[in-house]
Design an enzyme around this catalytic site. Sequence first.
Site, PDB file in Angstrom:
ATOM      1  CG  ASP A 449      -2.160   0.761   1.131  1.00 23.92           C
ATOM      2  OD1 ASP A 449      -2.285   1.549   0.185  1.00 23.92           O
ATOM      3  OD2 ASP A 449      -3.039   0.589   2.005  1.00 23.92           O
ATOM      4  CG  ASP A 517      -9.571   2.559  -0.334  1.00 24.83           C
ATOM      5  OD1 ASP A 517      -9.176   1.397  -0.519  1.00 24.83           O
ATOM      6  OD2 ASP A 517      -8.885   3.427   0.229  1.00 24.83           O
TER       7      ASP A 517
HETATM    8  C1  DGJ Z   1      -5.831   1.977   1.891  1.00 22.60           C
HETATM    9  C2  DGJ Z   1      -6.242   0.788   1.065  1.00 22.60           C
HETATM   10  O1  DGJ Z   1      -6.749   1.215  -0.163  1.00 22.60           O
HETATM   11  C3  DGJ Z   1      -7.236  -0.053   1.849  1.00 22.60           C
HETATM   12  O2  DGJ Z   1      -7.664  -1.135   1.082  1.00 22.60           O
HETATM   13  C4  DGJ Z   1      -6.606  -0.511   3.128  1.00 22.60           C
HETATM   14  O3  DGJ Z   1      -5.555  -1.400   2.846  1.00 22.60           O
HETATM   15  C5  DGJ Z   1      -6.102   0.677   3.928  1.00 22.60           C
HETATM   16  N1  DGJ Z   1      -5.269   1.535   3.152  1.00 22.60           N
HETATM   17  C6  DGJ Z   1      -5.355   0.226   5.147  1.00 22.60           C
HETATM   18  O4  DGJ Z   1      -4.811   1.255   5.849  1.00 22.60           O
END
Ligand code: DGJ
Length: 698
Positions: A449, A517
Amino acid sequence: MSVIKCEKNIFVLETKNTHYALCVDGNGYNRHIYWGKKCAPQDYFVQCTGDENSNHTRLDEYKQEMTVFGGTMFRDCDIKAQFSDACREIDLEYVESETKGNTLVITFRDRYYPLAVKLNYETFDDSDIMKRFVTVENTGTEDILFEKLYSAEFNLPSVKPYKFQNTNGAWGGEFVKCETKLQGGYAVWESRKGASNHSNSPYFIASQNADENKGDVYFASLAYSGNFKVCASRDLYGVTRITMGMNEFDFSYTLKAGESFDTPPVYFGYTCSGFGDMTRQMNRFALNNILPKSFAHKSLPVIYNSWEATGFDVNTQHQTKLAQIASKLGVELFVMDDGWFGQRKDDRAGLGDWYVNKEKFPNGLGELISNVNSLGMDFGLWVEPEMVNPDSDLYRNHPDWAYHYKHRTANELRHQLVLNMTRQDVQQYIFETLDKLLTDYNIKYIKWDMNRPFSETGAENLENPKMYSYLHTMAVYNIVDRLKANHPDVAIESCASGGGRCDLGALSHFDQAWTSDNTDGIDRMTIQKGYALLRPVKTMRAWVTDIAGINKPCTLDFRFNVAMQGALSLGGNLLKYSGEDLEICKKYIAIYKEIRDIVQFGDLYRVLDDEQDDVLLNNYVSEDKKESVAFLCARGTRFYKKRIPVTFGGLDENKIYQLNFQGEKYVKSGAFLMNVGIPAHIRGAYYNEIIHIKEICD
Ligand code: DGJ
């Protein structure tokens, strides 16, 4: 698929259906001749252009493959440099060309200064996609300072205006398609945030009179995850040009004596068969030539990811409970997301401390992993290696490892700072930490990430300070590659607050990407459509969740229908699912396993578009055209719409197919299904169907 060299330094890049012709003219200038349908190679010639008047110079009107700053060239250039005596102009002359199999390299050098510039091209068998990049070489003894160093310039053939498509997105709303008809002036799509980011895509799609099935479409995608810029322009005389490469925003690069530098590559193509063909060409090309080899041709597993169910609150017991349910549903890989390391209770602490949190996992990670494995699933883990929370041991020990200026306060976003990945010690720390995790534990998947744009991108020891975005990006690619070399059975996902880093550069190293997300079923139809336009479908991770609550929740069936159009994953709180919901999950996961290879390796035909036609109909066809799967979905239909004929794309008109749909069994030729279609009763909120079409063999 080769390079043809004609008389007078004319070069023709020949692909399956297209020609791209360029040359070096009598004055030593690189010139673009043509891009489009094939013509007889010997017919190409370079047009003479003379100075029209003192305000419109010859140089300004040339169609070039690469324009350098200097002389009477006033339009946007691709390369701008300053030599050691402060001369800021480049003046190139032709040196030589080399054609080897499918590659062409044309070399130029400055008429006075020790700079060589090479234009590199490559064609590929069985594809209309080509690759190009630029090499610069310092052949002298003094530094050369570059202020702009792009990868490619394109000139489009028609004098009529082109329609440009890009994406105009944001966090939670990635890849939303936007269109601009460029009649004059400039149109720019870019990132200035350090990584390629959610807003625009590092590509152009230029079309005339095009729809899904017909019309001219020129497209090119920069394989680079740092700050980029794509700039299209059209002049009074109708010349449409596009330049693309590393953004010159906050950029400069010192090329030292004896060094050379290759710009990030661009993949580009032309089709006269509309946007559908463009998508299919790029999808197939990426499967064969861009995605990392280890997983490019392997079916991707159905994943469960814990983020939306548990947030930061992860522990062995809770994750195991989720895993027990997930495994019964048919999930193949269980990913534990954020929260397992350091003092990570929320987003205020812990990033950088990649050791297991003992309160949450008193027996280490091994216990959870073996629980997951004994349930028949592989295990995956979330990390965010490029970041650090000031509240972490890593930051307390190495405050200088984050980008910063000595006399400025570093802005925190999500309470975190960006690590200076250009430092060898930072790279080594990240590599060793991740390598150890992968060595110590049976981890088969890493979700990598990256949750904030860069700011205060200084550091006392940052060499080439304005090259940070490139150097940082290359360091990420390099660590991913090294991890893969040591652990070839581990797949790595690129995530950046959702889809903030899923360009073709990232997808040359990462195996898949987290799309957004936003897991709302309705919004996902738009987001996924934009993603798949010029990115391989198989890399598009798509979760069925309990929805972030943006729209009125749509049905579970509907969410599956949408998520099954990519790499299906689950992310809801399974502990709260009713028995009926769990049966629905089980049913769709089983169906997905039957059809996933058609989605992941097939050709996508966008037959109906929900934004235009109320109903979305995407059908994926296997390469041999023996099977297809069609997804029909609509959030609801207007005007009591009753029966409409539903046709399909991409089938073999001479094959006989069988399908079951709305209680009827059909046995029809491909020609019938593509032209006449079958009646569909499309009505009601969250209408959705999945149709599996199979060839009947006698
Ligand atoms: C952002 C990501 O897009 C989410 O899927 C998740 O992993 C969060 N970060 C976790 O902090």
